[in-house]
Design an enzyme around this catalytic site. Structure first.
Site, PDB file in Angstrom:
ATOM      1  N   ARG A   1     -10.350  33.306   9.144  1.00 42.61           N
ATOM      2  CA  ARG A   1     -11.269  32.971  10.328  1.00 42.61           C
ATOM      3  C   ARG A   1     -11.160  33.534  11.738  1.00 42.61           C
ATOM      4  NH1 ARG A   1      -9.099  26.983   9.149  1.00 42.61           N
ATOM      5  NH2 ARG A   1      -8.823  28.228   7.203  1.00 42.61           N
TER       6      ARG A   1
ATOM      7  N   LYS B   1       3.112  33.011   2.389  1.00 43.44           N
ATOM      8  CA  LYS B   1       2.656  32.501   1.036  1.00 43.44           C
ATOM      9  C   LYS B   1       3.843  32.419   0.078  1.00 43.44           C
ATOM     10  CE  LYS B   1      -2.165  34.056   1.331  1.00 43.44           C
ATOM     11  NZ  LYS B   1      -2.844  32.833   1.383  1.00 43.44           N
TER      12      LYS B   1
END
Length: 512
Positions: A359, A285
């Site tokens: 997820r 990120k």
């Protein structure tokens, strides 16, 4: 009764006391009254009448002179000059007066009580003379005041920071007041714990530490606790959790919390994303996006807090909670884009982006939850930036296997003052998750409809025949801006109360 911040954060205790007296006779450091707006100016709300009488109807003129209108969340402080036993009066705006006298909006009361409690930091005790004519209003005031008094002080060593309220006295003669206040305090205690966990730096809250806290706290509440370490996870085939956690020196954990009631006929399974820090892994990120990623375990926190409250309230429902805990870090052992994982469900996943990691841990938890034969599985996750793009920082996205369940979750959340909006699962987005080498890819490379595509990905792993809902809380779990109402800056504890309310709704079976 009292609420206590979790031992990992602070020893501060806020005590709640009920009093059926009027606002003029209670001896505290401050008196909080509610004020509505009206065409004629500030209008004292129920609970403020004794104060208004004590100053011979001068409350509204005093507030007008201070430029106070009564709009929601507005605060004004002024001395009582001996008119009542509290030396300071705090007027808090409730917004427009309800069409029916006394029918004040519950979320408005929660926010008003929270705003007043925040404004009274540094004060020892305060009496809240807000509208509490019904049990629901009383609970709203107690809950709002307790949550508004929240303060995360573990890492502050001094300075001019003001301590939160020590004692909250709520004025009410509502029926069943003690039981109602206890319910509110129990919810506040769980939300406070979740906020503490979210606010704790990742150096002090890594997967094994989170699991230890869960074991210590849940055991005292009467929950069963099972913890799988990195060896058990690998041996058990939890490829999603293992893959995400393999780049960190802090190995992953899966925590199962269990609660049963002898009269229960419904089983709910809650699954929470617990990424204790998310660097993005090798798909790193930007630093600005990474700075608040200690909050990426907010879903697991909410599940943990909800299970504690369900047990303490003795709800007539069976509930299990899965905390899917990992730290997503880049290293020589980290999973790589293009790796293929084999999940607990046996399905293979091509990892196109290691920053779509939440997820991957959730699907192992969802598949494992299916072994508990639940009637409903609800997963909670700070899952996608797409949620923030679509719905902003304060509104959760809700997706589900059927429209009825989706709308039920939205309805329950809205009643708790936790903003939620139902979202679709468009079938045309499924094709974007196709992989040429595995059963499914972990994201659509085009990023279109990313929040919805993530929901579609999760749906692929829900056990057949089980109703399922997914809550994306990426923005609402962490307030980066100034405090408002009962919401502090930092961790919010969002959706904890919704999960408890959903369990309450399903006590005794779905028809209840």
């Amino acid at each position: 009764m009292r609420t206590r911040q979790a031992g990992l954060a602070s020893a501060h205790v806020t005590t709640v006391r009920l009093n059926a007296s009027d606002s003029g006779s209670v001896e505290t450091d401050a008196l909080v009254v509610g004020i509505n707006t009206s065409p004629d100016g500030p209008l004292p709300a129920p609970g403020a009448q004794a104060l208004d009488s004590a100053i011979t109807g001068g409350l509204a003129p005093t507030l007008r002179a201070l430029g106070f209108s009564g709009k929601a969340g507005e605060i004004a402080k002024f001395p009582s000059f001996g008119a009542v036993r509290a030396p300071v009066v705090v007027a808090v705006g409730l917004g427009e007066a309800p069409a029916t006298e006394g029918a004040h909006d519950l979320e408005g009361l929660r926010r008003a009580a929270g705003a007043a409690a925040r404004a009274l930091a540094g004060t020892s005790s305060a009496a809240f003379a807000l509208p509490t004519g019904t049990p629901e209003q009383l609970e709203a005031v107690v809950l709002g005041a307790l949550l508004g008094a929240y303060d995360f002080a573990r890492y502050r060593t001094g300075g001019d920071q003001k301590a939160p309220l020590d004692e909250i006295v709520v004025l009410s003669d509502a029926a069943g007041a003690e039981e109602t206040a206890h319910h509110a305090a129990t919810l506040a205690e769980s939300v406070t714990l979740v906020r503490d966990l979210v606010n704790t730096p990742p150096s002090d809250l890594y997967p094994s530490r989170f699991a230890e806290i869960a074991e210590e706290t849940a055991g005292k509440a009467g929950l069963s606790v099972e913890i799988l370490d990195e060896v058990a996870l690998k041996d058990g085939g939890y490829g999603g959790i293992v893959g995400v956690g393999q780049g960190s020196v802090n190995p992953p954990r899966l925590v199962r919390l269990g609660y049963t009631h002898p009269e229960a006929t419904t089983t709910l399974a809650y699954v929470g994303k617990g990424i204790t820090f998310d660097s993005g892994g090798l798909s790193l990120k930007p630093s600005a996006s990474m700075a608040w990623m200690k909050s990426d375990m907010g879903g697991a926190g909410a599940v943990f807090g909800a299970l504690l409250a369900i047990a303490k309230l003795g709800l007539k429902v069976n509930a299990v909670g899965y905390l899917c805990l990992a730290e997503n870090m880049p290293s020589g052992t980290a999973q790589r884009p293009s790796d293929v994982l084999t999940t607990y469900a046996g399905k293979t996943v091509e990892v196109l982006d290691t920053d779509a990691e939440g997820r991957l841990v959730l699907v192992d938890g969802i598949a494992r939850a299916g072994e508990d034969s639940p009637d409903i599985i609800v997963d909670v996750a700070t899952l996608t930036g797409g949620q923030i793009v679509a719905l902003g920082w304060r509104t959760c996205g809700v997706m589900a296997s059927d429209d009825e369940l989706r709308e039920e979750v939205v309805e329950v959340a809205t009643a708790q003052g936790e903003a939620a909006w139902g979202m679709p699962l468009p079938e045309d987005l499924r094709k974007g998750l196709d992989s040429p080498i595995a059963d499914i890819a972990n994201l659509n490379p085009e990023r279109s409809g990313s929040m919805l595509a993530a929901g579609i990905f999760l749906r692929e792993f829900v056990p057949e025949g089980v109703r399922w809902a997914h809550l994306d809380i990426a923005g609402p779990a962490f307030n980066k801006d100034a405090p408002y109402g009962y919401i502090p800056k930092g961790g919010t504890g969002v959706i904890t109360r919704t999960l408890v309310a959903l369990a309450e709704r399903h006590q005794g079976g779905r028809e209840a």
